[in-house]
Scaffold this active site. Structure first.
Site, PDB file in Angstrom:
ATOM      1  N   ASP A 164       0.816  -1.216   0.000  1.00  0.00           N
ATOM      2  CA  ASP A 164       0.000   0.000   0.000  1.00  0.00           C
ATOM      3  C   ASP A 164       0.855   1.274   0.000  1.00  0.00           C
ATOM      4  O   ASP A 164       0.403   2.335   0.410  1.00  0.00           O
ATOM      5  CB  ASP A 164      -0.965   0.009   1.194  1.00  0.00           C
ATOM      6  CG  ASP A 164      -0.241  -0.130   2.522  1.00  0.00           C
ATOM      7  OD1 ASP A 164       0.988  -0.388   2.496  1.00  0.00           O
ATOM      8  OD2 ASP A 164      -0.882   0.023   3.569  1.00  0.00           O
ATOM      9  N   HIS A 189      24.106   4.562 -18.848  1.00  0.00           N
ATOM     10  CA  HIS A 189      23.038   4.817 -17.884  1.00  0.00           C
ATOM     11  C   HIS A 189      23.281   4.100 -16.553  1.00  0.00           C
ATOM     12  O   HIS A 189      22.365   3.579 -15.930  1.00  0.00           O
ATOM     13  CB  HIS A 189      21.669   4.431 -18.478  1.00  0.00           C
ATOM     14  CG  HIS A 189      21.238   5.359 -19.558  1.00  0.00           C
ATOM     15  ND1 HIS A 189      20.287   5.048 -20.502  1.00  0.00           N
ATOM     16  CD2 HIS A 189      21.637   6.622 -19.852  1.00  0.00           C
ATOM     17  CE1 HIS A 189      20.131   6.068 -21.322  1.00  0.00           C
ATOM     18  NE2 HIS A 189      20.943   7.036 -20.955  1.00  0.00           N
ATOM     19  N   ASP A 228      26.477  12.552 -13.631  1.00  0.00           N
ATOM     20  CA  ASP A 228      25.419  13.133 -14.463  1.00  0.00           C
ATOM     21  C   ASP A 228      24.207  13.262 -13.543  1.00  0.00           C
ATOM     22  O   ASP A 228      23.547  12.265 -13.228  1.00  0.00           O
ATOM     23  CB  ASP A 228      25.134  12.193 -15.640  1.00  0.00           C
ATOM     24  CG  ASP A 228      24.120  12.765 -16.623  1.00  0.00           C
ATOM     25  OD1 ASP A 228      23.414  13.736 -16.261  1.00  0.00           O
ATOM     26  OD2 ASP A 228      24.020  12.229 -17.749  1.00  0.00           O
ATOM     27  N   ASP A 255      20.171  19.219 -16.281  1.00  0.00           N
ATOM     28  CA  ASP A 255      20.826  17.978 -16.702  1.00  0.00           C
ATOM     29  C   ASP A 255      22.303  18.293 -16.938  1.00  0.00           C
ATOM     30  O   ASP A 255      22.660  18.825 -17.988  1.00  0.00           O
ATOM     31  CB  ASP A 255      20.131  17.484 -17.992  1.00  0.00           C
ATOM     32  CG  ASP A 255      20.698  16.175 -18.492  1.00  0.00           C
ATOM     33  OD1 ASP A 255      21.493  15.545 -17.774  1.00  0.00           O
ATOM     34  OD2 ASP A 255      20.329  15.770 -19.623  1.00  0.00           O
ATOM     35  N   HIS A 302      26.633   8.198 -28.518  1.00  0.00           N
ATOM     36  CA  HIS A 302      25.358   8.916 -28.403  1.00  0.00           C
ATOM     37  C   HIS A 302      25.441  10.224 -29.175  1.00  0.00           C
ATOM     38  O   HIS A 302      26.501  10.587 -29.688  1.00  0.00           O
ATOM     39  CB  HIS A 302      24.995   9.143 -26.935  1.00  0.00           C
ATOM     40  CG  HIS A 302      26.019   9.911 -26.145  1.00  0.00           C
ATOM     41  ND1 HIS A 302      26.203  11.273 -26.274  1.00  0.00           N
ATOM     42  CD2 HIS A 302      26.941   9.510 -25.207  1.00  0.00           C
ATOM     43  CE1 HIS A 302      27.143  11.682 -25.443  1.00  0.00           C
ATOM     44  NE2 HIS A 302      27.623  10.624 -24.792  1.00  0.00           N
ATOM     45  N   HIS A 330      19.946  16.912 -26.442  1.00  0.00           N
ATOM     46  CA  HIS A 330      18.488  16.779 -26.584  1.00  0.00           C
ATOM     47  C   HIS A 330      17.831  18.045 -26.081  1.00  0.00           C
ATOM     48  O   HIS A 330      18.455  18.834 -25.347  1.00  0.00           O
ATOM     49  CB  HIS A 330      18.008  15.553 -25.779  1.00  0.00           C
ATOM     50  CG  HIS A 330      18.564  15.507 -24.388  1.00  0.00           C
ATOM     51  ND1 HIS A 330      18.012  16.200 -23.343  1.00  0.00           N
ATOM     52  CD2 HIS A 330      19.672  14.890 -23.874  1.00  0.00           C
ATOM     53  CE1 HIS A 330      18.735  15.991 -22.246  1.00  0.00           C
ATOM     54  NE2 HIS A 330      19.755  15.210 -22.540  1.00  0.00           N
ATOM     55  N   HIS A 369      14.518  14.599 -21.213  1.00  0.00           N
ATOM     56  CA  HIS A 369      14.567  14.472 -22.679  1.00  0.00           C
ATOM     57  C   HIS A 369      13.254  15.082 -23.158  1.00  0.00           C
ATOM     58  O   HIS A 369      12.235  14.399 -23.262  1.00  0.00           O
ATOM     59  CB  HIS A 369      14.701  13.011 -23.104  1.00  0.00           C
ATOM     60  CG  HIS A 369      16.009  12.414 -22.676  1.00  0.00           C
ATOM     61  ND1 HIS A 369      16.248  11.070 -22.652  1.00  0.00           N
ATOM     62  CD2 HIS A 369      17.166  12.993 -22.245  1.00  0.00           C
ATOM     63  CE1 HIS A 369      17.489  10.848 -22.220  1.00  0.00           C
ATOM     64  NE2 HIS A 369      18.055  12.005 -21.966  1.00  0.00           N
ATOM     65  N   GLU A 382      26.433  17.772 -24.853  1.00  0.00           N
ATOM     66  CA  GLU A 382      27.058  16.772 -23.979  1.00  0.00           C
ATOM     67  C   GLU A 382      27.879  15.727 -24.718  1.00  0.00           C
ATOM     68  O   GLU A 382      27.539  14.539 -24.703  1.00  0.00           O
ATOM     69  CB  GLU A 382      25.980  16.079 -23.143  1.00  0.00           C
ATOM     70  CG  GLU A 382      24.793  15.539 -23.925  1.00  0.00           C
ATOM     71  CD  GLU A 382      23.806  14.797 -23.026  1.00  0.00           C
ATOM     72  OE1 GLU A 382      24.245  13.879 -22.323  1.00  0.00           O
ATOM     73  OE2 GLU A 382      22.614  15.132 -23.051  1.00  0.00           O
ATOM     74  N   TYR A 427      34.054   7.229 -24.371  1.00  0.00           N
ATOM     75  CA  TYR A 427      33.957   6.068 -23.468  1.00  0.00           C
ATOM     76  C   TYR A 427      34.816   4.959 -24.071  1.00  0.00           C
ATOM     77  O   TYR A 427      34.463   4.413 -25.128  1.00  0.00           O
ATOM     78  CB  TYR A 427      32.495   5.616 -23.344  1.00  0.00           C
ATOM     79  CG  TYR A 427      31.559   6.808 -23.138  1.00  0.00           C
ATOM     80  CD1 TYR A 427      31.289   7.287 -21.861  1.00  0.00           C
ATOM     81  CD2 TYR A 427      31.003   7.477 -24.238  1.00  0.00           C
ATOM     82  CE1 TYR A 427      30.481   8.396 -21.679  1.00  0.00           C
ATOM     83  CE2 TYR A 427      30.196   8.594 -24.058  1.00  0.00           C
ATOM     84  CZ  TYR A 427      29.932   9.047 -22.782  1.00  0.00           C
ATOM     85  OH  TYR A 427      29.145  10.166 -22.620  1.00  0.00           O
ATOM     86  N   ARG A 464      32.284  12.544 -19.908  1.00  0.00           N
ATOM     87  CA  ARG A 464      31.231  13.332 -20.574  1.00  0.00           C
ATOM     88  C   ARG A 464      31.216  14.706 -19.916  1.00  0.00           C
ATOM     89  O   ARG A 464      31.442  14.821 -18.697  1.00  0.00           O
ATOM     90  CB  ARG A 464      29.860  12.650 -20.438  1.00  0.00           C
ATOM     91  CG  ARG A 464      28.730  13.442 -21.072  1.00  0.00           C
ATOM     92  CD  ARG A 464      27.453  12.614 -21.323  1.00  0.00           C
ATOM     93  NE  ARG A 464      26.827  12.128 -20.118  1.00  0.00           N
ATOM     94  CZ  ARG A 464      26.880  10.873 -19.684  1.00  0.00           C
ATOM     95  NH1 ARG A 464      27.525   9.966 -20.383  1.00  0.00           N
ATOM     96  NH2 ARG A 464      26.274  10.508 -18.570  1.00  0.00           N
ATOM     97  N   GLU A 488      28.595  17.917 -19.875  1.00  0.00           N
ATOM     98  CA  GLU A 488      27.234  18.275 -20.322  1.00  0.00           C
ATOM     99  C   GLU A 488      26.777  19.590 -19.700  1.00  0.00           C
ATOM    100  O   GLU A 488      26.791  19.752 -18.477  1.00  0.00           O
ATOM    101  CB  GLU A 488      26.255  17.166 -19.910  1.00  0.00           C
ATOM    102  CG  GLU A 488      24.797  17.503 -20.201  1.00  0.00           C
ATOM    103  CD  GLU A 488      23.848  16.348 -19.912  1.00  0.00           C
ATOM    104  OE1 GLU A 488      24.134  15.531 -19.014  1.00  0.00           O
ATOM    105  OE2 GLU A 488      22.805  16.278 -20.597  1.00  0.00           O
TER     106      GLU A 488
HETATM  107  N1  GLY Z   1      20.913  12.512 -17.992  1.00  0.00           N
HETATM  108  C1  GLY Z   1      20.455  11.971 -19.187  1.00  0.00           C
HETATM  109  C2  GLY Z   1      21.091  12.589 -20.335  1.00  0.00           C
HETATM  110  O1  GLY Z   1      22.126  13.212 -20.205  1.00  0.00           O
HETATM  111  O2  GLY Z   1      20.585  12.568 -21.421  1.00  0.00           O
HETATM  112 MN    MN Z   2      21.384  14.971 -21.231  1.00  0.00          MN
HETATM  113 MN    MN Z   3      22.737  14.053 -18.378  1.00  0.00          MN
END
Ligand code: GLY
Ligand code: MN
Ligand code: MN
Length: 436
Positions: free
Chosen positions: A36, A240, A257, A268, A347, A351, A358, A381, A385, A403, A405
């Site tokens: 619950d 991720h 991140d 982000d 990647h 975005h 996103h 970003e 890697y 990374r 970003e």
């Molecule tokens: N934190 C997710 C991305 O960077 O897209």
């Molecule tokens: Mn991002």
């Molecule tokens: Mn991110």
């Protein structure tokens, strides 16, 4: 966010829906975590964007030109017992008094009332396939009206995607939205500074995560915009990674991140820095390459530039740099054409960013990459890697994930980085960490 902002959005939406048509959008539902206990409730972004109403079990109805009221809200009736156990909720009175609805009805009466509102409307705008309850109900209501056609009632003839209109609106941020996004960006960037200052070998990834969440909450931001990634060593190569359970080791990098949400608007941010406060030589070379790629990508962020220009700029810099450092071999143009860089940069550059991390909005229009416009917010970003088991590169590069970003607003004459408070040059990071 003031009610006037939501009202302005509804007016804009009504104009696009047009007289003779109707729009419907449902709230998010609560979800059971275990037995619950529910997960913390997070309102559906589209629904909140139009209503500012932060409760489950609600449906907003928009009927442009309806004389008895154009904006109707179906919601839970006020229940004293519920208020005692779970706290305040608007009820029908609150829906009209505090949330600007022209009229409000109990959500339990939906099946009795909604078919009447659909009568003789040509088009129904709603988020198709987003909410299976609404999908089913709508088809039932339309079916019900069709069965009454001999009485002269017309059932709607077209179901139209509401997102197309709504997401175009959400893509361009207003001054009020930008205020929230700046706040989310600033507080999140400060949390990255705290992470750098508190980082040392022997701590666990989740302890750094805790430092950041502590800062978010101390500053009034109660939710993260997405699960934080706190990834040390080769964990940073898992895009991720959210286990956040390993120990920080001298000589490794830490990729974080993480971003908070401010009144439903996300930040982000990613920063990568050395656990012990000093980059090793190979780490520094790769880091500076990613930073150079980010700076080349940022130079493409201005009105009129196509969405993919920043990505292409990052691919160019990274591929050239990887060849110069010996991680890729061959002609740069060929390596780009064959997408050889994807072994290390898999990647895209970023975005849209807004209520959803996103965020919504098309990236292509009529088959072509969209041109940037003032008021859009996006992330930039780039990353590299190098898998720990990558036999094609020298050992010194293996297991490094980097990374960088930032969140970027397109302005009338270029762009503004909203997350600049978090340091990102090698010198700035090392100085901050040495001083801690
Ligand atoms: N934190 C997710 C991305 O960077 O897209
Ligand atoms: Mn991002
Ligand atoms: Mn991110």
């Amino acid at each position: 966010m003031k009610q006037t902002e939501f009202k302005k959005r509804r007016k804009q939406l009504m104009q696009q829906i047009g007289k003779g048509n109707i729009g419907l959008i449902a709230s998010a539902s609560t979800r059971t975590r275990n037995r619950d206990v529910d997960y913390p409730f997070r309102q559906d972004s589209d629904f909140y964007y139009l209503t500012g109403f932060n409760e489950p079990e609600a449906l907003a109805v928009f009927i442009p030109g309806r004389t008895q009221g154009q904006y109707l809200l179906f919601c839970r009736e006020y229940d004293e017992k519920k208020a005692l156990w779970e706290g305040a909720h608007a009820g029908l009175g609150g829906a009209t008094r505090d949330y600007g609805a022209d009229d409000a009805f109990p959500i339990d009466d939906l099946d009795e009332i909604l078919p009447g509102l659909l009568e003789n409307k040509a088009k129904v705008f709603y988020p198709m396939g987003q909410n299976s309850d609404l999908d089913h109900h709508l088809l039932d209501w339309v079916h019900h009206l069709r069965s009454q056609s001999r009485t002269g009632i017309c059932a709607p003839l077209e179901l139209v995607s509401l997102e197309q209109i709504l997401h175009e609106m959400r893509l361009i941020k207003s001054a009020a939205e930008l205020q929230l996004m700046r706040n989310a960006a600033e507080i999140s960037a400060q949390a990255h500074v705290k992470a750098m200052q508190s980082c040392k070998p022997g701590l666990f990834e989740y302890q750094i995560e805790a430092e950041m969440i502590y800062h978010f909450q101390q500053r009034g931001l109660r939710a993260v915009a997405y699960p934080s990634i706190v990834a040390t060593g080769k964990n940073a190569c898992v895009l991720h990674y959210t286990d956040n359970k390993d120990k920080l080791k001298h000589g490794d990098l830490l990729l974080i991140d993480a971003g908070a949400e401010c009144d439903h608007y996300a930040a982000d941010i990613t920063r990568t820095f050395p656990v012990s406060g000093r980059f090793t030589e190979p780490q520094k070379l790769l880091y500076q390459l990613v930073l150079e790629a980010q700076s080349a990508a940022l130079a493409q962020i201005k009105p009129g530039e196509p969405w993919n220009a920043a990505h292409d700029a990052s691919v160019n810099v990274l591929t050239k740099g990887l060849v110069a450092l010996g991680l890729l071999k061959g002609k740069v143009s060929k390596l780009i054409k064959n997408e050889a860089y994807k072994a290390f940069y898999m990647h895209r550059i970023g975005h849209w960013l807004g209520m959803d991390v996103h965020d919504v909005g098309d990236y292509k229009v009529a088959g072509d990459w969209r041109l940037l416009e003032a008021g859009m917010v996006l992330t930039v970003e780039p990353g590299l890697y190098i898998p720990a088991d990558c036999k094609t590169v020298a050992e010194q590069w293996r297991g490094i994930g980097i990374r960088i970003e930032d969140d970027v607003l397109v302005t009338a004459d270029g762009h503004e980085v909203l997350t600049g408070l978090a340091p990102k040059t090698v010198e700035e990071i090392e100085a901050l960490m040495q001083a801690a």
